[in-house]
Design an enzyme around this catalytic site. Structure first.
Site, PDB file in Angstrom:
ATOM      1  N   LYS A 299     -10.292  19.822  -0.832  1.00  0.00           N
ATOM      2  CA  LYS A 299      -9.690  18.636  -1.442  1.00  0.00           C
ATOM      3  C   LYS A 299      -8.652  18.002  -0.530  1.00  0.00           C
ATOM      4  O   LYS A 299      -8.179  16.894  -0.797  1.00  0.00           O
ATOM      5  CB  LYS A 299      -9.049  19.012  -2.779  1.00  0.00           C
ATOM      6  CG  LYS A 299     -10.066  19.470  -3.829  1.00  0.00           C
ATOM      7  CD  LYS A 299      -9.392  19.820  -5.147  1.00  0.00           C
ATOM      8  CE  LYS A 299     -10.404  20.281  -6.175  1.00  0.00           C
ATOM      9  NZ  LYS A 299      -9.767  20.656  -7.468  1.00  0.00           N
TER      10      LYS A 299
ATOM     11  N   GLY B 166     -25.648  23.849  -0.860  1.00  0.00           N
ATOM     12  CA  GLY B 166     -26.435  24.017  -2.064  1.00  0.00           C
ATOM     13  C   GLY B 166     -25.785  23.445  -3.305  1.00  0.00           C
ATOM     14  O   GLY B 166     -25.964  23.980  -4.403  1.00  0.00           O
TER      15      GLY B 166
ATOM     16  N   ARG C 158     -19.016  13.090  -2.089  1.00  0.00           N
ATOM     17  CA  ARG C 158     -17.676  12.883  -2.650  1.00  0.00           C
ATOM     18  C   ARG C 158     -16.600  13.591  -1.829  1.00  0.00           C
ATOM     19  O   ARG C 158     -15.447  13.161  -1.818  1.00  0.00           O
ATOM     20  CB  ARG C 158     -17.636  13.366  -4.106  1.00  0.00           C
ATOM     21  CG  ARG C 158     -18.428  12.469  -5.058  1.00  0.00           C
ATOM     22  CD  ARG C 158     -18.110  12.759  -6.514  1.00  0.00           C
ATOM     23  NE  ARG C 158     -18.582  14.057  -6.949  1.00  0.00           N
ATOM     24  CZ  ARG C 158     -19.816  14.295  -7.397  1.00  0.00           C
ATOM     25  NH1 ARG C 158     -20.708  13.312  -7.440  1.00  0.00           N
ATOM     26  NH2 ARG C 158     -20.158  15.500  -7.803  1.00  0.00           N
TER      27      ARG C 158
ATOM     28  N   HIS D  49     -31.379  26.750 -13.563  1.00  0.00           N
ATOM     29  CA  HIS D  49     -31.434  27.987 -12.800  1.00  0.00           C
ATOM     30  C   HIS D  49     -32.883  28.306 -12.484  1.00  0.00           C
ATOM     31  O   HIS D  49     -33.812  27.633 -12.961  1.00  0.00           O
ATOM     32  CB  HIS D  49     -30.765  29.136 -13.555  1.00  0.00           C
ATOM     33  CG  HIS D  49     -29.269  29.158 -13.398  1.00  0.00           C
ATOM     34  ND1 HIS D  49     -28.666  29.394 -12.184  1.00  0.00           N
ATOM     35  CD2 HIS D  49     -28.273  28.965 -14.289  1.00  0.00           C
ATOM     36  CE1 HIS D  49     -27.342  29.356 -12.335  1.00  0.00           C
ATOM     37  NE2 HIS D  49     -27.083  29.077 -13.607  1.00  0.00           N
TER      38      HIS D  49
ATOM     39  N   ASP E 293     -35.192  30.929  -6.644  1.00  0.00           N
ATOM     40  CA  ASP E 293     -34.021  30.990  -5.768  1.00  0.00           C
ATOM     41  C   ASP E 293     -34.382  31.380  -4.342  1.00  0.00           C
ATOM     42  O   ASP E 293     -33.938  30.745  -3.380  1.00  0.00           O
ATOM     43  CB  ASP E 293     -33.014  32.005  -6.308  1.00  0.00           C
ATOM     44  CG  ASP E 293     -32.138  31.432  -7.406  1.00  0.00           C
ATOM     45  OD1 ASP E 293     -32.212  30.222  -7.663  1.00  0.00           O
ATOM     46  OD2 ASP E 293     -31.377  32.205  -8.016  1.00  0.00           O
TER      47      ASP E 293
END
Length: 383
Positions: free
Chosen positions: A70, A91, A99, A134, A164
């Protein structure tokens, strides 16, 4: 490490699941992978207690730089590292990196040859791109989950191996290496969009072909590879342990019948699908007469295509796995060794996972920051 990716520099934006697995694969192959960990406050709650410990197997083999993303200066640090990197992997949901000021456009301006690997469940585009999900959700959409499990029961979750790791992380690792090879010729980087639902569908390529041919039914336990065939399934033994049987080819099936003493004439009708349910019952009764290890003493290593169903405590101790050094121990934790094997540039498993920020100063020094610049970042709370 002396692996085939030695000399490749990778930035890993730390997350959970498939991105760390892909980064582990790259590090196992010798790439220098720097984990950009999030700088957290001491004592903050950690919902993933293995992260940053020796039990975080997927974090092995790389150093950690912890940044407060940040902070504007943290973005500048990452962009300066991007100038020297070959690959970046992340990911997060689509838009998160943008952003942070670290999206593909910002990074490729700094390094036009950068390969920017992105892994998500649904992909960077499409109606579901911003939805949470998921592994189980992604393989459900691919058509593969529907095919798994027993008839009359709900589809069975295959751990998180298909979405995954198989359809996600491995596709990302493959994709970024492909793009890095192309960049060496073109001098141009690109974005690799690895979606787990895409990858899971690709893993089902053979089944989709069989279905189009008319030899695969959309019904569980009704096909050759889904537990429907008596010669391709698992069976309980006398001791409650299991045996896997995969005798598909006629000559292998014939040896299975010979060695097990399965003399019932109906066993010879291997491809009579109407008999499959009762043949399965007969095999189940047969295999229940001996312990798993007794059957293995008779069948393992023959062309009958039989292997014991091992648990995770047993697997590293099996003679075949032991002979191939398929498992290694790092800091007291037994774990799978790097794969695949190479004859010359032999990869090695790296050190146990670093704690977040363990190497912050050392990484920056190695990547060109001066002592004074590092000290300034420390005082500002950036690292």
């Amino acid at each position: 490490m002396p692996g085939p990716l030695t000399g490749i520099k990778v930035i890993e934006m730390v997350g959970i699941g498939p991105c760390p697995f892909a980064a582990m694969m790259l590090a196992d192959m010798g790439a220098e992978v720097i984990r950009i960990d999030r700088k957290t406050k001491p004592g903050a709650d950690n919902p993933f207690p293995t992260l940053g410990t020796k039990y975080d197997v997927m974090a092995r083999g790389r150093r950690s730089l912890a940044l407060d993303l940040k902070h504007p200066q943290a973005r500048d640090v990452v962009l300066a590292m991007v100038e020297q990197a070959d690959i970046l992997v992340e990911g997060f949901r689509p838009g998160v990196m943008e952003r942070l000021g670290l999206g593909p456009d910002a990074c490729l301006v700094r390094n036009p040859a950068l390969v920017y690997g992105r892994i998500t469940g649904w992909g960077q585009t499409g109606p579901l791109a911003q939805a949470a999900g998921h592994d189980l959700n992604y393989i459900a959409l691919s058509g593969m989950l529907h095919a798994m499990g027993r008839v009359g029961s709900p589809p069975s979750p295959p751990l998180n191996l298909v979405g995954d790791f198989g359809g996600g992380a491995m596709m990302l690792a493959f994709g970024v290496v492909c793009a890095a090879l192309e960049a060496r010729n073109s001098g141009k980087g690109q974005v690799v969009d690895a979606a787990m639902t895409d990858g899971a569908a690709l893993l089902g390529a053979m089944m989709y072909g069989l279905r189009a041919f008319g030899s695969w039914r959309d019904q569980r336990e009704a096909n050759m590879l889904d537990g429907g065939a008596p010669f391709y399934d698992t069976y309980a033994c006398l001791d409650g342990k299991y045996l896997s049987v995969g005798a598909i080819e006629p000559q292998f099936y014939a040896q299975l019948l010979e060695l097990t003493g399965a003399s019932d004439p109906e066993f010879k009708k291997q491809w009579s699908q109407s008999l499959w349910p009762q043949l399965k019952d007969k095999f189940a009764a047969l295999f229940a007469t001996r312990t798993r290890d007794d059957w293995c003493a008779l069948l393992e290593g023959t062309d009958a295509c039989v292997a014991p169903v091992l648990d995770m405590a047993e697997a590293p101790l099996h003679p075949h796995n032991h002979a191939r050094a398929a498992f290694v121990e790092i800091d007291g934790v037994t774990q799978p060794a790097p794969a695949p094997r190479f004859s010359r540039t032999v990869p090695e498993a790296g050190a146990a996972a670093a704690t977040p920020g363990q190497h912050s100063a050392a990484v920056l020094a190695d990547w060109g920051w001066s002592f004074d610049a590092i000290e300034t970042l420390e005082k500002a709370g950036v690292i």
